[in-house]
Design an enzyme around this catalytic site. Sequence first.
Site, PDB file in Angstrom:
ATOM      1  N   HIS A 169       0.841  -1.201   0.000  1.00 35.15           N
ATOM      2  CA  HIS A 169       0.000   0.000   0.000  1.00 35.15           C
ATOM      3  C   HIS A 169       0.878   1.254   0.000  1.00 35.15           C
ATOM      4  O   HIS A 169       2.029   1.205   0.446  1.00 35.15           O
ATOM      5  CB  HIS A 169      -0.850   0.045   1.282  1.00 35.15           C
ATOM      6  CG  HIS A 169      -1.950  -0.968   1.323  1.00 35.15           C
ATOM      7  ND1 HIS A 169      -2.077  -1.889   2.340  1.00 35.15           N
ATOM      8  CD2 HIS A 169      -2.999  -1.188   0.497  1.00 35.15           C
ATOM      9  CE1 HIS A 169      -3.155  -2.633   2.129  1.00 35.15           C
ATOM     10  NE2 HIS A 169      -3.729  -2.231   1.026  1.00 35.15           N
TER      11      HIS A 169
ATOM     12  N   CYS B  44      -2.334   0.095   9.801  1.00 33.89           N
ATOM     13  CA  CYS B  44      -3.476  -0.764   9.409  1.00 33.89           C
ATOM     14  C   CYS B  44      -4.250  -1.320  10.584  1.00 33.89           C
ATOM     15  O   CYS B  44      -5.382  -1.752  10.421  1.00 33.89           O
ATOM     16  CB  CYS B  44      -3.077  -1.934   8.541  1.00 33.89           C
ATOM     17  SG  CYS B  44      -1.397  -2.236   8.282  1.00 33.89           S
TER      18      CYS B  44
END
Length: 258
Positions: free
Chosen positions: A166, A253
Amino acid sequence: MRLFTRAIVRIPGSNFADGLTTVDLGVPHFDEVLQQHARYCDALRECGLSLTVLEPDLCHPDSTFVEDAAVLTAHAAILTRPGASTREAEVEAICPILQRFYSRILTIEAPGTVDGGDICEAEDHFFIGISLRTNEEGARQLASHLGVQGYTASTIDIRSMTTILHLKSGISYVGDNTLVVMDEMVANPQFERFNRIRVSLAESYAANCVRVNDRVLVAEGFPHLQEELITRGFGPLVLRMSEFQKMDGGLSCLSLRF
Ligand code: CIR
């Protein structure tokens, strides 16, 4: 930098090791996964946040990575549409929780996909990573939702970068106009107006750090970044992340902060 008062986290399930991963760092030890997660939750409380702690969701082994299911701004919750099919239904599970806190809930619709890990908020601007999880259409819809709320947005294509899943695996905004950036991305002209803390190749994993009120959560084992943060007046709070790293997970996350 926004002041945060709350965070949502989800306790990892016993099948955590069945989640997706692209790295070859071995199988996570579940006892240690739980310990590291508990310590992470304590750290958020130390930063002044009150936590909503969700029960493990055994249908979705990656669901402890709650950040990917939503993008939270000061004005609205935007439900994402995760790019990995095994993670799609995590959004339905998080929606009722967000409805407790947000009156304005927006969505990303097919064929758009967005993973929260690709979204980096830097004051009034959002960087949106185009990755194997977030596509152009998802980015377009997200930018439109953000635009209505008065934010600007721009995209950064990370599809050619094999070392990160990401965008936020490679950059973090830590407040005070400062970005922490992995070496490979530091020359990006979009970052020129920011002070940049360059993370060496050897410490790349540590580029995913999280400013929470007056502290910066940073992964254990990366002394240069830690020193640099201290030198620049940030207060690092160091957390062991080895078991989450095995599943491509980083500090950001593990929570939705708002
Ligand atoms: C996945 O591949 O989706 C999970 N194993 C890791 C997600 C990490 N999320 C993030 O960086 N925001």
